[in-house]
Design an enzyme around this catalytic site. Structure first.
Site, PDB file in Angstrom:
ATOM      1  N   ARG A 152       0.803  -1.229   0.000  1.00  0.00           N
ATOM      2  CA  ARG A 152       0.000   0.000   0.000  1.00  0.00           C
ATOM      3  C   ARG A 152       0.830   1.271   0.000  1.00  0.00           C
ATOM      4  NH1 ARG A 152      -3.045  -3.651   1.859  1.00  0.00           N
ATOM      5  NH2 ARG A 152      -1.039  -4.380   2.539  1.00  0.00           N
ATOM      6  N   THR A 153       1.761   1.340   0.955  1.00  0.00           N
ATOM      7  CA  THR A 153       2.491   2.597   1.144  1.00  0.00           C
ATOM      8  C   THR A 153       3.313   2.906  -0.105  1.00  0.00           C
ATOM      9  OG1 THR A 153       2.574   2.070   3.484  1.00  0.00           O
ATOM     10  CG2 THR A 153       4.016   3.832   2.726  1.00  0.00           C
ATOM     11  N   LYS A 200      26.322  -3.807   0.092  1.00  0.00           N
ATOM     12  CA  LYS A 200      27.780  -3.769  -0.057  1.00  0.00           C
ATOM     13  C   LYS A 200      28.420  -2.946   1.054  1.00  0.00           C
ATOM     14  CE  LYS A 200      27.598  -3.802  -5.130  1.00  0.00           C
ATOM     15  NZ  LYS A 200      27.913  -2.999  -6.334  1.00  0.00           N
ATOM     16  N   ARG A 225      11.516   3.749   3.593  1.00  0.00           N
ATOM     17  CA  ARG A 225      11.119   2.863   4.703  1.00  0.00           C
ATOM     18  C   ARG A 225      12.350   2.053   5.101  1.00  0.00           C
ATOM     19  NH1 ARG A 225       5.830  -0.941   4.732  1.00  0.00           N
ATOM     20  NH2 ARG A 225       4.971   1.059   5.344  1.00  0.00           N
ATOM     21  N   HIS A 239       5.197   6.019  11.602  1.00  0.00           N
ATOM     22  CA  HIS A 239       4.717   5.894  10.223  1.00  0.00           C
ATOM     23  C   HIS A 239       3.800   7.106  10.016  1.00  0.00           C
ATOM     24  CE1 HIS A 239       3.393   4.347   6.504  1.00  0.00           C
ATOM     25  NE2 HIS A 239       3.095   3.104   6.835  1.00  0.00           N
TER      26      HIS A 239
HETATM   27  C1  NCD Z   1       1.702  -0.958   8.314  1.00  0.00           C
HETATM   28  C2  NCD Z   1       3.194  -0.799   8.513  1.00  0.00           C
HETATM   29  O1  NCD Z   1       3.985  -1.035   7.590  1.00  0.00           O
HETATM   30  O2  NCD Z   1       3.555  -0.389   9.609  1.00  0.00           O
HETATM   31  N1  NCD Z   1       1.369  -1.175   6.974  1.00  0.00           N
HETATM   32  C3  NCD Z   1       1.092  -0.081   6.194  1.00  0.00           C
HETATM   33  O3  NCD Z   1       1.963   0.701   5.896  1.00  0.00           O
HETATM   34  N2  NCD Z   1      -0.185   0.124   5.823  1.00  0.00           N
HETATM   35  C4  NCD Z   1       1.063  -1.931   9.227  1.00  0.00           C
HETATM   36  C5  NCD Z   1       1.600  -3.332   9.295  1.00  0.00           C
HETATM   37  O4  NCD Z   1       2.523  -3.704   8.578  1.00  0.00           O
HETATM   38  O5  NCD Z   1       1.060  -4.088  10.102  1.00  0.00           O
END
Ligand code: NCD
Length: 341
Positions: A63-64, A92, A113, A141
């Site tokens: 999703r993100t 590396k 991320r 997040h």
């Molecule tokens: C979440 C995350 O990555 O923290 N997912 C997301 O970005 N929608 C929640 C999760 O992974 O449980």
């Protein structure tokens, strides 16, 4: 980049929800509402033509990653991505600092991320392009919290309520869930909120977050039984057990699937208008199933409205970061193939 308050969003790093004041959120939501026809692909926009987004995901994401990339594309920008550690020069031994400087040369904004708390802020210190935190370990997040709040706002609005006075139960792995951490921190900008923290004792929310909620005058109650914590709330926000953050998957097994919300429990213990949210992914494996699919056709299940809102909020954030909100209309056109065009 230096961390500043995003009151003026232009060229800001977005690292933590601590940066946001209520006026920022109001502005973001206003822009998101305006951009809705673009997220629905009724209109197309090329206001960010020529701009490049670097999308760097060192932890799994669907999703993100896709919503950030799609939001940027739908505003006319291009996306370059790298996913996973194994295929990146990080494997590396390249430092985050070198990596940040290199990627900044190729892009106008960076979404990243990373599995380590604080790694994104460290990366942003050397990056010369604005950096957006798409999740740093169990820490934060921020953009998920923004889209969650936007969803709560819309859902409450349909029940003639607002976020002030909200009653919310957060359920499950509250210790490691960064979406919960960011959402609870962001609630500080609202008034008179009641928060039910529903989790096994070992998986409680970090104490600092609880203290902050109380300091801002919110009511906080803790429950170690699911059914006791989910009555008398407007929103239930479930999360999966964050297996990847435990010392071993075997340890996670002690908590996976311990708190399960299904239609029967919901019908027996919740008020009729209670909205059900989840950042997704749902863990559908037999031992987990913390949010049952038997609620899928329930009108109060907002999880897919929530994921749709991710696109809208991330698009609004880009429009504000690039300071192009006022130019969007001039650079938009209807799509000939769209049924609503
Ligand atoms: C979440 C995350 O990555 O923290 N997912 C997301 O970005 N929608 C929640 C999760 O992974 O449980």
């Amino acid at each position: 980049m230096v961390l500043r308050s995003p009151t003026n969003f232009t060229s800001q790093d977005i690292l933590s929800v601590d940066q946001f004041e209520r006026s920022d959120i109001d502005e973001l939501f206003r822009v998101a509402d305006e951009l809705k026809p673009i997220t629905q692909r009724i209109h197309r926009c090329n206001v960010l033509q020529g701009a490049v987004l670097a999308s760097l995901f060192f932890e799994p994401s669907t999703r993100t990653r896709l919503s950030f990339g799609t939001a940027f594309n739908l505003l006319g920008g291009s996306v370059r991505e790298t996913t996973g550690v194994a295929t990146s020069a990080v494997a590396k031994g390249e430092s985050l600092e070198d990596f940040a400087r290199v990627v900044s040369g190729y892009s106008d904004v960076i979404v990243i991320r990373h599995s380590e708390p604080g790694a994104v802020a460290k990366f942003a210190q050397t990056a010369t392009a604005p950096v957006i935190n798409a999740g740093d370990g169990a820490n934060e997040h921020p953009t998920q919290a923004l889209l969650d709040l936007y969803t709560i706002d819309k859902e409450m609005d349909s029940h003639q309520k607002g976020i002030d006075g909200l009653r919310i139960a957060v359920v499950g792995d509250l210790k490691y869930s960064r979406t919960i951490h960011s959402l609870l921190k962001l609630l500080r900008i609202y008034t008179n909120v009641t928060v039910h923290l529903v989790s096994p004792t070992e998986m409680s929310v970090p104490e600092g977050i609880v203290q902050d909620l109380k300091r801002y005058g919110h009511r906080v109650r803790m429950f170690d039984q699911l059914v006791e914590g989910i009555g008398e709330v407007d929103v239930i926000y479930c999360v999966r057990t964050q297996v990847e953050r435990f010392a071993s998957p075997t340890e996670a097994l002690n908590f996976q699937g311990k708190f399960r919300l299904n239609r029967e429990i919901y019908s027996q213990h919740c008020q009729p208008n209670t909205v059900i949210m989840h950042p997704l992914p749902r863990d559908s494996r037999t031992n987990a199933q913390e949010l049952s699919t038997d609620l899928n056709d329930h009108p109060n299940l907002a999880i897919f409205r929530q994921s749709d809102n991710g696109l809208t909020i991330r698009m609004a954030l880009f429009a504000l970061l690039f300071d192009v909100v006022d130019s969007v209309a001039r650079h938009s056109f209807k799509l000939a193939w769209h049924p609503d065009a």
